[in-house]
Design an enzyme around this catalytic site. Structure first.
Site, PDB file in Angstrom:
ATOM      1  N   CYS A 110      26.124  -6.262 -10.758  1.00 58.44           N
ATOM      2  CA  CYS A 110      24.919  -5.593 -10.141  1.00 58.44           C
ATOM      3  C   CYS A 110      24.971  -4.186  -9.655  1.00 58.44           C
ATOM      4  CB  CYS A 110      24.804  -6.371  -8.828  1.00 58.44           C
ATOM      5  SG  CYS A 110      23.227  -5.814  -7.990  1.00 58.44           S
TER       6      CYS A 110
ATOM      7  N   CYS B  32      25.325  -9.972 -11.104  1.00 51.74           N
ATOM      8  CA  CYS B  32      23.988  -9.766 -11.105  1.00 51.74           C
ATOM      9  C   CYS B  32      23.242 -11.072 -11.089  1.00 51.74           C
ATOM     10  CB  CYS B  32      23.675  -9.046 -12.482  1.00 51.74           C
ATOM     11  SG  CYS B  32      21.936  -8.970 -12.940  1.00 51.74           S
TER      12      CYS B  32
ATOM     13  N   HIS C 186      17.098  -7.430 -10.199  1.00 56.61           N
ATOM     14  CA  HIS C 186      16.801  -5.829 -10.382  1.00 56.61           C
ATOM     15  C   HIS C 186      15.576  -5.826 -11.114  1.00 56.61           C
ATOM     16  CE1 HIS C 186      19.067  -7.657 -14.017  1.00 56.61           C
ATOM     17  NE2 HIS C 186      18.184  -7.052 -14.896  1.00 56.61           N
TER      18      HIS C 186
ATOM     19  N   LYS D  79      15.132   0.582 -18.610  1.00 58.28           N
ATOM     20  CA  LYS D  79      16.483  -0.130 -17.580  1.00 58.28           C
ATOM     21  C   LYS D  79      17.959   0.450 -18.202  1.00 58.28           C
ATOM     22  CE  LYS D  79      16.237  -4.487 -17.404  1.00 58.28           C
ATOM     23  NZ  LYS D  79      16.203  -5.741 -17.884  1.00 58.28           N
TER      24      LYS D  79
ATOM     25  N   CYS E   7      22.025  -2.715  -8.681  1.00 54.70           N
ATOM     26  CA  CYS E   7      20.768  -2.225  -7.897  1.00 54.70           C
ATOM     27  C   CYS E   7      20.794  -2.595  -6.345  1.00 54.70           C
ATOM     28  CB  CYS E   7      19.800  -3.151  -8.544  1.00 54.70           C
ATOM     29  SG  CYS E   7      19.569  -4.935  -7.980  1.00 54.70           S
TER      30      CYS E   7
HETATM   31 FE1  FES Z   1      21.349  -5.875  -9.564  1.00 59.63          FE
HETATM   32 FE2  FES Z   1      20.766  -7.104 -11.662  1.00 59.63          FE
HETATM   33  S1  FES Z   1      21.489  -5.183 -11.366  1.00 59.63           S
HETATM   34  S2  FES Z   1      20.764  -8.053  -9.704  1.00 59.63           S
END
Ligand code: FES
Length: 75
Positions: free
Chosen positions: A41, A52, A56, A23, A43
């Site tokens: 976040c 976040c 993810h 990760k 992702c």
């Molecule tokens: Fe996107 Fe955790 S990096 S929800």
């Protein structure tokens, strides 16, 4: 006109960055933060974007991707 990139659900969003890691998580130490830890976040799947919410994990399992949040830590 604003262009927005849309990726299909289930496709990886990280094609090449640090793919040998489970990760990709980066940390920044900051002296003045309201909270001891804030996760942003990277992702684009979070329901609380830009923060976040752990989405993810599901994205990584579904796609084989390795994205993780940017962590801001209070020093
Ligand atoms: Fe996107 Fe955790 S990096 S929800």
């Amino acid at each position: 006109r604003r262009m927005v990139a849309v990726r299909a659900e289930g496709s990886a969003i990280n094609p090449e960055i640090r793919k040998t890691e489970d990760k990709v998580v980066d940390s920044v130490v900051v002296t003045e933060l309201a909270k001891p830890l804030t996760a942003y976040c990277r992702c684009w799947r979070s329901g609380t974007f830009p923060l976040c919410d752990g989405s993810h994990v599901k994205h990584n399992k579904a796609t084989g991707d390795n994205v993780g949040p940017l962590l801001l830590k209070k020093q």
